[in-house]
Design an enzyme around this catalytic site. Sequence first.
Site, PDB file in Angstrom:
ATOM      1  CB  ILE A 137      26.056 -56.712 -25.706  1.00 26.49           C
ATOM      2  CG1 ILE A 137      27.110 -55.646 -26.047  1.00 26.49           C
ATOM      3  CG2 ILE A 137      24.762 -56.113 -25.213  1.00 26.49           C
ATOM      4  CD1 ILE A 137      26.729 -54.758 -27.222  1.00 26.49           C
ATOM      5  CB  ALA A 138      29.002 -57.574 -20.917  1.00 32.98           C
ATOM      6  CB  ILE A 139      31.399 -52.472 -21.865  1.00 32.61           C
ATOM      7  CG1 ILE A 139      30.909 -52.456 -23.315  1.00 32.61           C
ATOM      8  CG2 ILE A 139      32.671 -51.638 -21.689  1.00 32.61           C
ATOM      9  CD1 ILE A 139      31.913 -52.931 -24.343  1.00 32.61           C
ATOM     10  CD  GLU A 194      14.919 -63.108 -25.411  1.00 29.85           C
ATOM     11  OE1 GLU A 194      16.165 -63.222 -25.359  1.00 29.85           O
ATOM     12  OE2 GLU A 194      14.208 -63.849 -26.100  1.00 29.85           O
ATOM     13  CG  ASN A 250      20.067 -52.583 -19.066  1.00 33.84           C
ATOM     14  OD1 ASN A 250      20.594 -51.473 -19.165  1.00 33.84           O
ATOM     15  ND2 ASN A 250      20.742 -53.712 -19.219  1.00 33.84           N
ATOM     16  CE1 TYR A 282      21.276 -54.209 -27.083  1.00 32.36           C
ATOM     17  CE2 TYR A 282      19.547 -54.385 -25.445  1.00 32.36           C
ATOM     18  CZ  TYR A 282      20.814 -54.713 -25.890  1.00 32.36           C
ATOM     19  OH  TYR A 282      21.601 -55.538 -25.144  1.00 32.36           O
TER      20      TYR A 282
END
Length: 162
Positions: free
Chosen positions: A86-88, A120, A125, A132
Site C-alpha cells: 500500500i503506497a501513497i 507484513e 514504520n 493497520y
Amino acid sequence: MTAAEKPVERAARKPLSLRFREMVPEDAEAVAAIERETFPTPWSRESFWREAANENTCYRLALDGDTVIGFAGAWLSFGDAQVTNIAIREAFRGRGAGTALMRDLIEACKARGCTAMTLEVRPSNAAALALYRRYGFQEAGRRKGYYQDNHEDALIMWNTKL
C-alpha cells in the site's frame, strides 16, 4: 542546499477529490512510479502488470480527480487476503488518502469473499502500524531479517474479523 536536503513539496492543500477503482494492466506504469518513490526495493512495472491481470489478486487505486496518487494490493486465497503493498505518493501523504485506500481495499476483499486479512510490516514504520491497528490488525508473529535492504524483521499482523 542539496536536492536531498530540500523539504518535500506537498500537493496544494486543496481538499482531495478521492475516488477508488480496480487497477488494470494499463495502470502499471503509474503504480510502478509510486512504488519506486516509496520503497527501497520496488517491484517492476511488469510485476504490476501481471498482478493486475491475475484473477486471484485485488489491486485498488486511489485517485485525486484523474491522477493516480496511490495503490493497494492483496493476494486472495481460500477466504484470506494477503496485503502485498500500500503506497501513497509522497506529495499526498498525511491527508487521509492512505486510511481511505486501506478501507477501500478491505471492502473490496470482503466483496470477493475474504473474511481475514494478513500482512507484513516493518516495526520501524510507525505510520503503517498505526493505520493497520486502526483497522483491527494485531501482531501475530515476526519474520527475522525479512527485508532485504537492511535485514529488518517484519511484524506479521492479522485481522480475522473483517
